[in-house]
Design an enzyme around this catalytic site. Structure first.
Site, PDB file in Angstrom:
ATOM      1  N   SER A 132       0.861  -1.195   0.000  1.00  0.00           N
ATOM      2  CA  SER A 132       0.000   0.000   0.000  1.00  0.00           C
ATOM      3  C   SER A 132       0.889   1.233   0.000  1.00  0.00           C
ATOM      4  CB  SER A 132      -0.887   0.022   1.240  1.00  0.00           C
ATOM      5  OG  SER A 132      -1.501   1.288   1.395  1.00  0.00           O
ATOM      6  N   TYR A 146      -1.744  -1.067  10.216  1.00  0.00           N
ATOM      7  CA  TYR A 146      -1.793  -1.281   8.762  1.00  0.00           C
ATOM      8  C   TYR A 146      -0.541  -0.714   8.104  1.00  0.00           C
ATOM      9  CZ  TYR A 146      -3.743  -1.225   3.996  1.00  0.00           C
ATOM     10  OH  TYR A 146      -3.965  -1.427   2.644  1.00  0.00           O
TER      11      TYR A 146
END
Ligand code: NDP
Length: 237
Positions: A132, A146
Site C-alpha cells: 500500500s 496497517y
C-alpha cells in the site's frame, strides 16, 4: 491476449476487489489460475466459474494452511499475495489479538508464501505482493498497524530479491493508493479527504492495479526486482 498461456498462477486472496481483478487478468491471458479466499465462498465460486479458475478456502492467517496451499498449487510460475486488511481506530483501544491477526495476514503470510513458492519456482518465476502507499505515507491517525504491515513488505521484497535473484526469480511490491473496492468504496465517507491528498482526484480501479501486476509478472520485467511500484494518483507524492 495469451501472455500467460501455459503459466501456473496462484493468487492468495482472490475472491473480491483487487484480487478478483488480478484473477480475471491472468485468466484472460491464458494462465491456469488458482486463487484462495477466506469468507466469501459465493463470490469465490462465481469467479471461479466465470474465469475457469480453481478456488480454495485458505485463511491467510493460518501459516501452515498457507504453506500447504502454496506447495500443493506448485510449481508456480507466478504468485500474487493480495490478501490483506486494515484496522481503524485509536491504537489504545484496539484488541491485541485482532492486531496480531492483521500481522499474520498482512506480513507473515506474504513471507511464508514467498519462501515456499520459491522452493519450486523455475527460473523466470515472479512473486508480486500487494502492499500500500500507506507503507510510504500515513497521513491520518488510527491506522498504525496497517502502515507497519505494509512497510514491512518493503523489507520483505528487498531481502528476498537478494535470496532469489540468482535463481532468476523476481519479487516486487505493488503499492496502491485508494482503489474502489468493498474495503474502500469510491463513495465512502473518507472519499473527499483521500482525494484531497491526490493529484488525480479519483479512486483507482482494481483493473488498473491488475495491469501493473501483469506487467511485473510478464516477460518484460525480468530486470525488475526488490522494488516498490506505487499506483496512487500521487497520494504519496
Ligand atoms: P477487499 O476487502 O475488497 O478484498 C480482500 C480480498 O482478500 C478478498 O478476496 C478476501 O477474501 C481476501 N482476504 C482477506 N483476508 C483474507 C484471509 N485471511 N485469507 C484469505 N483471503 C483473505 O480488499 P481490497 O481488494 O481493497 O484489498 C486487496 C489488497 O490491496 C489488500 O492487501 C489491501 O491492503 C491492499 N490495498 C487496498 C487498497 C484500497 O484502497 N482498496 C489500497 C492499498 C492497498 P474473502 O472475502 O473471501 O475473505
Amino acid at each position: 491476449m495469451t501472455m500467460f498461456q501455459g503459466k501456473t498462477v496462484l493468487v492468495l486472496g482472490g475472491s473480491r476487489g483487487i484480487g478478483a481483478a488480478i484473477v480475471r487478468r491472468f485468466a484472460a491471458e491464458g494462465a491456469t489460475v488458482t486463487f484462495t479466499y477466506s469468507g466469501s465462498q459465493a463470490a469465490a465460486e462465481a469467479l471461479a466459474a466465470e474465469t475457469g479458475s480453481r478456488t480454495l478456502r485458505t485463511d491467510s492467517a493460518d501459516r501452515d494452511a498457507v504453506i500447504a496451499t502454496v506447495r500443493e498449487s506448485g510449481p508456480l510460475d507466478v504468485m500474487v499475495v493480495n490478501s490483506g486488511f486494515a484496522i481503524f481506530g485509536d491504537a489504545l483501544d484496539q484488541d491485541p489479538d485482532e492486531i496480531d491477526r492483521l500481522f499474520r495476514v498482512n506480513v507473515h503470510a506474504p513471507y511464508h508464501a514467498s519462501v515456499e513458492a520459491a522452493r519450486h519456482m523455475p527460473s523466470g518465476g515472479r512473486i508480486v505482493v500487494i502492499g500500500s502507499v500507506n507503507g510510504d505515507r500515513m497521513p491520518v491517525p488510527g491506522m498504525a498497524s496497517y502502515a507497519l504491515s505494509k512497510s514491512a513488505l518493503q523489507g520483505l521484497a528487498r531481502g528476498l530479491a537478494r535470496d532469489f535473484g540468482p535463481r532468476g526469480i523476481t519479487i516486487n511490491v505493488v503499492q496502491p493508493g485508494p482503489i474502489d473496492t468493498d474495503a474502500n468504496p469510491a463513495d465512502g465517507p473518507m472519499r473527499d479527504l483521500m482525494h484531497s491528498f491526490m493529484a488525480i482526484k479519483r479512486h483507482g480501479r482494481p483493473e488498473e492495479v491488475a495491469a501493473m501486476v501483469a506487467w511485473l509478472a510478464g516477460p518484460e520485467a525480468g530486470f525488475v526486482t526488490g522494488a516498490m511500484h506505487t499506483i496512487d494518483g500521487a497520494f504519496g507524492a
